[in-house]
Scaffold this motif. Structure first.
Motif, short mmCIF file in Angstrom:
data_model
loop_
_atom_site.label_atom_id
_atom_site.label_comp_id
_atom_site.label_asym_id
_atom_site.label_seq_id
_atom_site.Cartn_x
_atom_site.Cartn_y
_atom_site.Cartn_z
N LEU A 26 -14.92 -17.97 5.71
CA LEU A 26 -13.05 -18.48 5.67
C LEU A 26 -12.61 -18.49 4.66
CD1 LEU A 26 -14.69 -22.08 6.86
CD2 LEU A 26 -14.17 -19.98 8.40
N MET A 27 -12.69 -17.31 3.04
CA MET A 27 -12.29 -17.14 2.56
C MET A 27 -11.18 -16.45 2.74
SD MET A 27 -14.80 -16.46 -0.84
CE MET A 27 -14.21 -15.49 -1.65
N PRO A 28 -11.07 -15.35 3.28
CA PRO A 28 -9.84 -14.38 4.54
C PRO A 28 -8.25 -15.63 4.67
CG PRO A 28 -11.37 -13.41 3.86
CD PRO A 28 -12.62 -14.58 3.53
N LEU A 29 -9.15 -16.50 5.37
CA LEU A 29 -8.67 -17.55 5.93
C LEU A 29 -7.40 -18.27 4.90
CD1 LEU A 29 -10.30 -17.82 9.63
CD2 LEU A 29 -8.96 -16.56 9.44
N MET A 30 -8.52 -18.84 3.92
CA MET A 30 -8.33 -19.68 3.50
C MET A 30 -7.19 -19.27 2.75
SD MET A 30 -11.17 -22.29 2.24
CE MET A 30 -11.71 -23.41 3.40
N ALA A 31 -7.35 -18.26 1.99
CA ALA A 31 -6.21 -17.06 1.20
C ALA A 31 -4.82 -17.72 1.84
CB ALA A 31 -7.09 -15.80 0.89
N GLN A 32 -4.76 -17.38 3.82
CA GLN A 32 -3.51 -16.30 4.33
C GLN A 32 -3.27 -18.15 4.19
OE1 GLN A 32 -4.17 -14.96 7.54
NE2 GLN A 32 -2.30 -14.34 8.12
N GLN A 33 -3.60 -18.73 4.47
CA GLN A 33 -3.22 -20.45 4.60
C GLN A 33 -2.49 -20.61 3.96
OE1 GLN A 33 -5.86 -23.37 6.56
NE2 GLN A 33 -4.50 -24.72 7.04
N PHE A 34 -3.14 -20.46 2.45
CA PHE A 34 -3.17 -21.55 1.46
C PHE A 34 -2.35 -20.22 0.01
CE2 PHE A 34 -6.45 -24.26 2.54
CZ PHE A 34 -5.87 -25.13 2.76
N ALA A 35 -1.33 -19.45 0.14
CA ALA A 35 -1.13 -17.98 -0.07
C ALA A 35 -2.10 -18.05 -1.42
CB ALA A 35 0.55 -18.92 -0.42
N LEU A 36 -3.30 -17.60 -0.84
CA LEU A 36 -3.61 -17.61 -2.44
C LEU A 36 -4.76 -16.19 -2.76
CD1 LEU A 36 -6.48 -20.66 -2.30
CD2 LEU A 36 -4.53 -20.38 -3.70
N SER A 37 -5.01 -15.58 -3.42
CA SER A 37 -5.04 -14.45 -4.25
C SER A 37 -7.10 -14.73 -3.97
CB SER A 37 -5.18 -14.00 -5.29
OG SER A 37 -6.38 -14.75 -6.39
N ALA A 38 -7.87 -13.05 -3.73
CA ALA A 38 -8.95 -13.09 -3.35
C ALA A 38 -9.12 -13.89 -4.67
CB ALA A 38 -9.48 -11.80 -3.57
N ALA A 39 -9.62 -13.47 -5.91
CA ALA A 39 -10.16 -14.69 -6.69
C ALA A 39 -9.77 -15.33 -7.17
CB ALA A 39 -9.70 -14.02 -8.36
#
Length: 408
Positions: free
Chosen positions: A32-45
């Protein structure tokens, strides 16, 4: 103790549920990390911390859990750990923002810290050396099954409903696994309470760190887990982007490759019991390196083949290294297992974050370059361990139906 005895079968059944629960609850958020990065405006790290925070807190608390179990016993602490982890996962389903989710995931790591090292110590005490590899393989095979199903379930549900439903369902499954574990696992026969206090903990740590082999096995755990977590952390980013452009469900289904880990962990345990850990470890790690290199291919079939080989090799290597710790360590055994897993999970947290930085610099090619370099160091350690002198036999322990225990 014969591997076909009713007691060993009960132990292996319980330990399978234990491994399943820990890995399922710990790694269910990874796809789910790519989805969370998109949903919460996060970088991959930054998104990697939803997993890294759990492995980091788990690394710290499992040392304390191992020491605590040396004082109060194994079964109760392991059961409480599984139930606590399941409860935290249920609460994660209701998190309102990323900060709340991180707090709950940190608490989940704290809860699960009472399971892995204690399980390895329990097996080291209750299972004869000639059968230990199989039982450790069952635990790691259960881990592979839990990791696989959790990743697939969260990916599919995230595509068609919400990741919150997936986490709630996994929390319920974790409670059931805890109940099965409690009713299946026999009480310890060979457990002897250790000395309480910080001094005993420090004395035990110094004893293990002075050993000629254990510190190298600890370093190996750090590198192996760091590479493996990074591999599955960021392969999703690559497959979701061009030229593959796969969906979230397809990325989650890549975790079906964990089936190879379920087989390889038991297979490697049997092979190591037969021909020796020093003769197996470097070969399984060479396979991991080969598989990782294959993931550089732009051909999806070759890439998946590489992921399969790397997964097979990782679980086999971890099975061999962790059972070697269980056989080599003197008392306090749970602390030795805890130290191995401390470095193991810190590696997953730190190298997992480092992989995110590498992705930001040079995408997948940079990630693989870093991971191959780390595996190269791990291979040098494995080759060094081939010359490790075996320990002298430990004092004999006997109990009804268990036979004689000797050191590995």
């Amino acid at each position: 103790m014969n591997t076909d005895s009713p007691r060993v079968k009960r132990i292996n059944r319980a330990i399978l549920f234990g491994g399943f629960s820990v890995f399922a609850l710990l790694y269910c958020v990874q796809p789910l990390m790519p989805l969370m990065a998109q949903q919460f405006a996060l970088s991959a790290a930054e998104s990697s911390w939803v997993l890294s925070i759990s492995t980091l807190t788990m690394a710290v608390t499992l040392v304390l859990g191992g020491a605590l179990s040396d004082r109060i016993g194994r079964k109760a602490l392991m059961t409480a750990s599984m139930v606590g982890g399941a409860a935290c996962t249920l609460l994660c389903a209701f998190a309102q923002d990323f900060t709340q989710l991180l707090i709950l995931r940190a608490l989940l790591g704290v809860a699960l810290g009472g399971m892995p090292a204690v399980a390895m110590a329990y097996l080291g005490e209750e299972i004869a050396p000639q059968s230990l590899g199989v039982s450790i393989g069952m635990y790691i095979g259960g881990s592979a099954l839990g990791g696989m199903l959790a990743r697939v379930i969260t990916s599919v549900v995230a595509d068609y409903a919400s990741w919150r439903f997936a986490l709630f369902g996994l929390g319920v499954a974790g409670l059931y696994a805890g109940w099965e574990f409690w009713r299946s696992l026999p009480e310890s026969n060979n457990f002897r309470p250790g000395r309480p206090g910080v001094k005993a903990l420090l004395d035990g740590a110094r004893l293990h760190l002075r050993d000629d082999g254990l510190p190298w096995l600890f370093a190996l755990g750090f590198l192996l887990m760091g590479v493996f977590v990074s591999l599955y952390n960021y392969i999703g980013y690559r497959l979701l982007a061009a030229p593959f452009s796969l969906g979230q469900t397809a990325v989650g289904l890549l975790s079906v490759l964990y089936v190879t880990g379920m087989y390889s962990s038991v297979w490697a345990g049997r092979l190591a019991d037969r021909i020796g850990r020093r003769n197996v470890l470097w070969m399984t790690m060479a396979l991991t390196m080969t598989g990782l290199a294959l993931t550089l291919s732009a051909n999806l079939i070759v890439l998946v083949t590489g992921m399969c080989a790397a997964t097979f090799g990782f679980f086999a290597s971890h099975s061999v290294a962790s059972s070697w710790v269980g056989m080599r360590a003197r008392a306090p055994k749970a602390l030795a297992s805890a130290l191995y897993l401390f470095f193991y999970y810190v590696g997953g947290s730190m190298v997992g974050w480092l992989g995110g930085l590498a992705w930001g610099i040079g995408a997948w090619n940079a990630v693989v370059s870093v991971l191959l370099a780390l595996l190269g160091i791990a291979m040098l350690i494995a080759l060094r361990l081939r010359g490790l002198a075996p320990l002298a036999p430990a004092p004999v322990l006997t109990s009804a139906g268990t036979g004689v225990r000797t050191a590995g």
